[in-house]
Design an enzyme around this catalytic site. Structure first.
Site, PDB file in Angstrom:
ATOM      1  N   ARG A 103       0.880  -1.167   0.000  1.00  0.00           N
ATOM      2  CA  ARG A 103       0.000   0.000   0.000  1.00  0.00           C
ATOM      3  C   ARG A 103       0.919   1.219   0.000  1.00  0.00           C
ATOM      4  O   ARG A 103       1.557   1.529   1.018  1.00  0.00           O
ATOM      5  CB  ARG A 103      -0.897  -0.030   1.236  1.00  0.00           C
ATOM      6  CG  ARG A 103      -1.899   1.122   1.345  1.00  0.00           C
ATOM      7  CD  ARG A 103      -2.736   0.933   2.613  1.00  0.00           C
ATOM      8  NE  ARG A 103      -3.620   2.051   2.882  1.00  0.00           N
ATOM      9  CZ  ARG A 103      -4.870   2.162   2.459  1.00  0.00           C
ATOM     10  NH1 ARG A 103      -5.382   1.213   1.703  1.00  0.00           N
ATOM     11  NH2 ARG A 103      -5.601   3.201   2.782  1.00  0.00           N
ATOM     12  N   HIS A 130      -6.581   1.180  -7.255  1.00  0.00           N
ATOM     13  CA  HIS A 130      -6.946   0.440  -6.049  1.00  0.00           C
ATOM     14  C   HIS A 130      -7.686  -0.823  -6.494  1.00  0.00           C
ATOM     15  O   HIS A 130      -8.895  -0.976  -6.284  1.00  0.00           O
ATOM     16  CB  HIS A 130      -7.833   1.304  -5.156  1.00  0.00           C
ATOM     17  CG  HIS A 130      -7.868   0.875  -3.726  1.00  0.00           C
ATOM     18  ND1 HIS A 130      -7.323  -0.320  -3.289  1.00  0.00           N
ATOM     19  CD2 HIS A 130      -8.390   1.482  -2.608  1.00  0.00           C
ATOM     20  CE1 HIS A 130      -7.508  -0.437  -1.989  1.00  0.00           C
ATOM     21  NE2 HIS A 130      -8.145   0.641  -1.550  1.00  0.00           N
ATOM     22  N   GLN A 133      -9.899  -2.952  -3.990  1.00  0.00           N
ATOM     23  CA  GLN A 133     -11.182  -2.333  -3.669  1.00  0.00           C
ATOM     24  C   GLN A 133     -12.182  -2.561  -4.793  1.00  0.00           C
ATOM     25  O   GLN A 133     -13.339  -2.910  -4.558  1.00  0.00           O
ATOM     26  CB  GLN A 133     -11.007  -0.836  -3.426  1.00  0.00           C
ATOM     27  CG  GLN A 133     -12.294  -0.103  -3.085  1.00  0.00           C
ATOM     28  CD  GLN A 133     -12.887  -0.559  -1.774  1.00  0.00           C
ATOM     29  OE1 GLN A 133     -12.220  -0.530  -0.742  1.00  0.00           O
ATOM     30  NE2 GLN A 133     -14.140  -0.989  -1.798  1.00  0.00           N
ATOM     31  N   ASP A 224     -16.706   8.720  -2.938  1.00  0.00           N
ATOM     32  CA  ASP A 224     -15.491   8.540  -2.149  1.00  0.00           C
ATOM     33  C   ASP A 224     -15.143   9.887  -1.528  1.00  0.00           C
ATOM     34  O   ASP A 224     -15.724  10.918  -1.874  1.00  0.00           O
ATOM     35  CB  ASP A 224     -14.360   8.023  -3.049  1.00  0.00           C
ATOM     36  CG  ASP A 224     -13.138   7.537  -2.267  1.00  0.00           C
ATOM     37  OD1 ASP A 224     -13.198   7.500  -1.021  1.00  0.00           O
ATOM     38  OD2 ASP A 224     -12.126   7.200  -2.904  1.00  0.00           O
ATOM     39  N   CYS A 263     -16.063   3.304  -0.515  1.00  0.00           N
ATOM     40  CA  CYS A 263     -14.951   2.427  -0.134  1.00  0.00           C
ATOM     41  C   CYS A 263     -14.510   2.638   1.307  1.00  0.00           C
ATOM     42  O   CYS A 263     -13.774   1.803   1.843  1.00  0.00           O
ATOM     43  CB  CYS A 263     -13.778   2.607  -1.089  1.00  0.00           C
ATOM     44  SG  CYS A 263     -13.183   4.302  -1.196  1.00  0.00           S
ATOM     45  N   ARG A 291     -13.819  -7.184   0.775  1.00  0.00           N
ATOM     46  CA  ARG A 291     -12.390  -6.946   0.561  1.00  0.00           C
ATOM     47  C   ARG A 291     -11.600  -8.212   0.858  1.00  0.00           C
ATOM     48  O   ARG A 291     -10.716  -8.610   0.080  1.00  0.00           O
ATOM     49  CB  ARG A 291     -11.904  -5.800   1.470  1.00  0.00           C
ATOM     50  CG  ARG A 291     -12.309  -4.399   1.037  1.00  0.00           C
ATOM     51  CD  ARG A 291     -11.634  -3.982  -0.264  1.00  0.00           C
ATOM     52  NE  ARG A 291     -10.186  -4.029  -0.153  1.00  0.00           N
ATOM     53  CZ  ARG A 291      -9.418  -3.044   0.336  1.00  0.00           C
ATOM     54  NH1 ARG A 291      -9.986  -1.933   0.770  1.00  0.00           N
ATOM     55  NH2 ARG A 291      -8.120  -3.153   0.374  1.00  0.00           N
TER      56      ARG A 291
END
Length: 304
Positions: A103, A130, A133, A224, A263, A291
């Site tokens: 990450r 991502h 996700q 988001d 998310c 996830r």
């Protein structure tokens, strides 16, 4: 399913690979005991430059549920590329670990890790993408709505890494996606071109707009945070630009959407109201749970 070598970006997957990953994720979710030893004897490095709740815990617990072992590394071990080069970091991890989950701030860091480690690298978030996700989001939509080629999703907000991965996933699978952003906050031009090329092959419908009304008729509305982690923009200017794009009950009703997605973490009262986030519209906890299942599918595929 065909084995994966790594996962840096959804566009690296074929339509069949992406579809098979979603199917496998569903199978792992429904029959976890069948995969309890899938990572037996495997050690996975979790390399985190950015803070995390869902990504860290879902990978850590997921690896354990697959019979594997995770090693968590954050900036307390020295900033990546500062204490030692990214390439040296990656090549050393490859001596002990079977895969690297990273990450990071920059997609370039992932590319350096992948080129130097000679072990699979999974993108757990970068500035551009991502994918984990998006896999969880697609799995959630498939569970609730069925055939993704018949689904219309609308993303309202910043054209960020989550938006990019949803664009690519939708384009690969032939799904309809409407992206609504304020002027100046649209998706990256290169990612858009890549998504448009994939959409032309699959028959996906990809629409860009600056007007929330363009999302009318969507099955689900996705938003988001307005200010992504690490973004140095002036919060007051961001709020001024994005305020007309808030998702609230009136907007959901006007657009006719039956589902809401985010998310997380969500900033209640900014991009979404608590009334929507906590409502029957909301799929956010399903997304969060998925996830782990989506990521476990990636891990199982890497070592199948």
């Amino acid at each position: 399913m065909s084995q994966l070598s790594q996962l840096l970006c959804l566009a690296d997957l074929s339509k069949s690979q992406l579809s098979e990953l979603l199917t496998l994720a569903g199978q792992i979710k429904q029959n976890p005991d069948d995969y309890s030893q899938a990572l037996k004897g495997k050690s996975i490095a979790l390399l985190f430059e950015k803070p995390s709740l869902r990504t860290r815990v879902s990978f850590d617990v997921g690896i354990y549920k697959l019979g594997g072992h995770s090693v968590y590394l954050d900036q307390q071990n020295g900033a990546l590329g500062v204490r030692e080069s990214v390439e040296d970091f990656g090549s050393n991890l490859a001596c002990w670990c079977d895969a690297i989950v990273a990450r990071v701030y920059s997609q370039q860091t992932l590319l350096k890790l992948a080129s130097s480690s000679k072990k699979p690298v999974i993108n757990a978030l970068s500035d551009l993408y991502h994918p984990c996700q998006a896999l969880a989001d697609l799995l959630s939509l498939q569970e609730v709505l069925g055939d993704l080629s018949q689904v219309h999703l609308a993303f309202v907000g910043d054209g960020n890494n989550v938006c990019h991965s949803l664009m690519l996933g939708a384009a690969i699978l032939g799904m309809s996606l409407t992206v609504v952003t304020p002027p100046g906050f649209g998706p990256d031009a290169h990612v858009l071109l890549r998504a448009q090329a994939l959409a032309a092959q699959s028959g996906a419908k990809l629409t860009l707009s600056q007007h929330v009304s363009a999302a009318a008729g969507a099955d689900a509305i996705y938003t988001d945070t307005w200010l992504s982690m690490g973004n140095k923009a002036d919060p007051a200017q961001i709020e001024k630009a994005f305020a007309p794009y808030q998702i609230n009950t009136a907007v959901m009703q006007r657009l006719g959407a039956k589902h809401f997605m985010h998310c997380l973490p969500a900033h209640r009262g900014q991009e979404v109201t608590s009334e929507v986030l906590d409502s029957d519209y909301s799929l956010v906890l399903r997304q969060a749970e998925n996830r782990m299942h989506a990521q476990n599918a990636v891990l199982v595929s890497l070592f199948s």
